[in-house]
Enzyme design. Structure first.
Site, mmCIF file in Angstrom:
data_model
loop_
_atom_site.group_PDB
_atom_site.id
_atom_site.type_symbol
_atom_site.label_atom_id
_atom_site.label_comp_id
_atom_site.label_asym_id
_atom_site.label_seq_id
_atom_site.Cartn_x
_atom_site.Cartn_y
_atom_site.Cartn_z
ATOM 1 N N GLU A 4 35.593 6.907 83.182
ATOM 2 C CA GLU A 4 36.208 7.558 82.028
ATOM 3 C C GLU A 4 35.177 8.223 81.111
ATOM 4 O O GLU A 4 35.461 8.521 79.953
ATOM 5 C CB GLU A 4 37.061 6.556 81.255
ATOM 6 C CG GLU A 4 38.244 6.085 82.081
ATOM 7 C CD GLU A 4 39.121 5.076 81.375
ATOM 8 O OE1 GLU A 4 40.344 5.165 81.541
ATOM 9 O OE2 GLU A 4 38.595 4.212 80.673
ATOM 10 N N HIS A 24 41.284 -2.434 75.986
ATOM 11 C CA HIS A 24 42.623 -2.656 76.519
ATOM 12 C C HIS A 24 43.226 -3.880 75.844
ATOM 13 O O HIS A 24 43.851 -4.716 76.510
ATOM 14 C CB HIS A 24 42.573 -2.850 78.031
ATOM 15 C CG HIS A 24 42.222 -1.623 78.803
ATOM 16 N ND1 HIS A 24 42.278 -1.567 80.184
ATOM 17 C CD2 HIS A 24 41.817 -0.385 78.410
ATOM 18 C CE1 HIS A 24 41.905 -0.360 80.601
ATOM 19 N NE2 HIS A 24 41.620 0.366 79.534
ATOM 20 N N HIS A 81 47.983 3.028 78.327
ATOM 21 C CA HIS A 81 46.593 2.809 78.751
ATOM 22 C C HIS A 81 45.841 1.808 77.864
ATOM 23 O O HIS A 81 45.443 0.759 78.339
ATOM 24 C CB HIS A 81 45.881 4.170 78.758
ATOM 25 C CG HIS A 81 44.518 4.149 79.353
ATOM 26 N ND1 HIS A 81 43.907 5.281 79.852
ATOM 27 C CD2 HIS A 81 43.615 3.158 79.511
ATOM 28 C CE1 HIS A 81 42.712 4.980 80.302
ATOM 29 N NE2 HIS A 81 42.504 3.681 80.103
ATOM 30 N N HIS A 91 36.247 1.861 73.872
ATOM 31 C CA HIS A 91 37.560 1.985 74.523
ATOM 32 C C HIS A 91 37.957 0.608 75.023
ATOM 33 O O HIS A 91 37.269 0.004 75.853
ATOM 34 C CB HIS A 91 37.501 2.975 75.679
ATOM 35 C CG HIS A 91 38.700 2.930 76.578
ATOM 36 N ND1 HIS A 91 39.988 2.799 76.101
ATOM 37 C CD2 HIS A 91 38.808 2.977 77.936
ATOM 38 C CE1 HIS A 91 40.837 2.777 77.114
ATOM 39 N NE2 HIS A 91 40.131 2.881 78.235
ATOM 40 N N GLY A 126 38.006 -1.322 80.115
ATOM 41 C CA GLY A 126 37.382 -0.804 78.896
ATOM 42 C C GLY A 126 35.990 -0.264 79.156
ATOM 43 O O GLY A 126 35.380 -0.523 80.202
ATOM 44 N N ASN A 127 35.476 0.501 78.206
ATOM 45 C CA ASN A 127 34.126 1.055 78.331
ATOM 46 C C ASN A 127 33.597 1.432 76.952
ATOM 47 O O ASN A 127 34.370 1.629 76.008
ATOM 48 C CB ASN A 127 34.083 2.255 79.298
ATOM 49 C CG ASN A 127 35.344 3.088 79.247
ATOM 50 O OD1 ASN A 127 35.544 3.884 78.324
ATOM 51 N ND2 ASN A 127 36.214 2.897 80.231
ATOM 52 N N GLY A 135 32.821 -0.885 87.273
ATOM 53 C CA GLY A 135 32.916 -1.941 88.272
ATOM 54 C C GLY A 135 31.969 -3.106 88.110
ATOM 55 O O GLY A 135 31.608 -3.746 89.106
#
Length: 222
Positions: free
Chosen positions: A77, A98, A161, A96, A27-28, A45
């Site tokens: 992303e 998951h 995704h 974003h 995620g971001n 990361g």
């Protein structure tokens, strides 16, 4: 640079992980400064439990890194974030995630219908959370796919995704929408299971658009 925005993005990224919307390093998150147009985005990361505001990267909408105090790279992303800010200039923040139930429906390429009225606040135009067609993460193709889906809704599933939520106010509101996507997906899953796979009833877009704060509530001096 953008110190308040960096702090807000960091706080929400940590909360999303602690609330189970994304695990490990997935995620971001990002937020855009309305005055400069610059964005503050999470790095790639890095475990969010170790993240601090100085790890948040500042960029422009041409994908130029303007500040990365701790030397980290922005999320891979980020092109998706830039495409969303560019295609919808009113957007101020993006989450974003998951989250498991939402991602399960993304894997199935299955939009989530408006089965509860609370989705009236999710910026939907077709009474559903749509699915953006698959494109490889981090590519311009994904950026195009997601920005096209965002023309329909503020809340989107990414095929195979995860999920994306955008908001025109701030990162906290984008996070709340992402949380609602997961809650809606879980309710939809349980409804399908309890109904032996048959689709539950859902609201048409016309009904969702009728919502308004009750005029019967009265305030003093008004």
């Amino acid at each position: 640079m953008l110190e308040t925005l960096k702090k807000d993005v960091c706080v929400i990224a940590k909360r999303a992980q602690h609330d189970g919307l994304c695990k490990h390093k997935s995620g971001n998150f990002s937020a855009r400064d309305p005055e400069t147009g610059l964005i503050a985005v999470t790095p790639t990361g890095l475990d969010r439990d170790e993240m601090s505001p100085r790890d948040i990267v500042v960029m422009d909408l041409d994908a130029n890194v303007l500040e990365n105090e701790s030397g980290l790279r922005p999320t891979s992303e980020v092109l998706m974030h830039i495409a969303l800010y560019t295609s919808r200039p009113e957007i101020r923040a993006i989450a974003h995630t998951h989250s498991p139930y939402a991602t399960a429906f993304a894997v199935l390429n299955k939009p989530i219908p408006a089965i509860v009225y609370e989705v009236a606040n999710l910026g939907l135009t077709k009474a559903r959370v749509p699915v953006a067609p698959y494109a490889r993460p981090g590519t311009p193709g994904l950026a195009v796919s997601v920005s096209q889906a965002a023309a329909e809704a503020d809340c989107i599933l990414l095929e195979k995704h995860g999920a994306v939520a955008v908001d025109s106010r701030d990162i906290y509101e984008a996070f709340l929408k992402a949380a609602y996507i997961e809650e809606l997906a879980e309710l939809y899953h349980h409804s399908l299971t309890a109904n032996a796979g048959a689709e539950p009833d859902s609201f048409p877009q016309e009904e969702l658009q009728r919502w308004a704060y009750p005029a019967e509530i009265k305030f003093p001096n008004r």
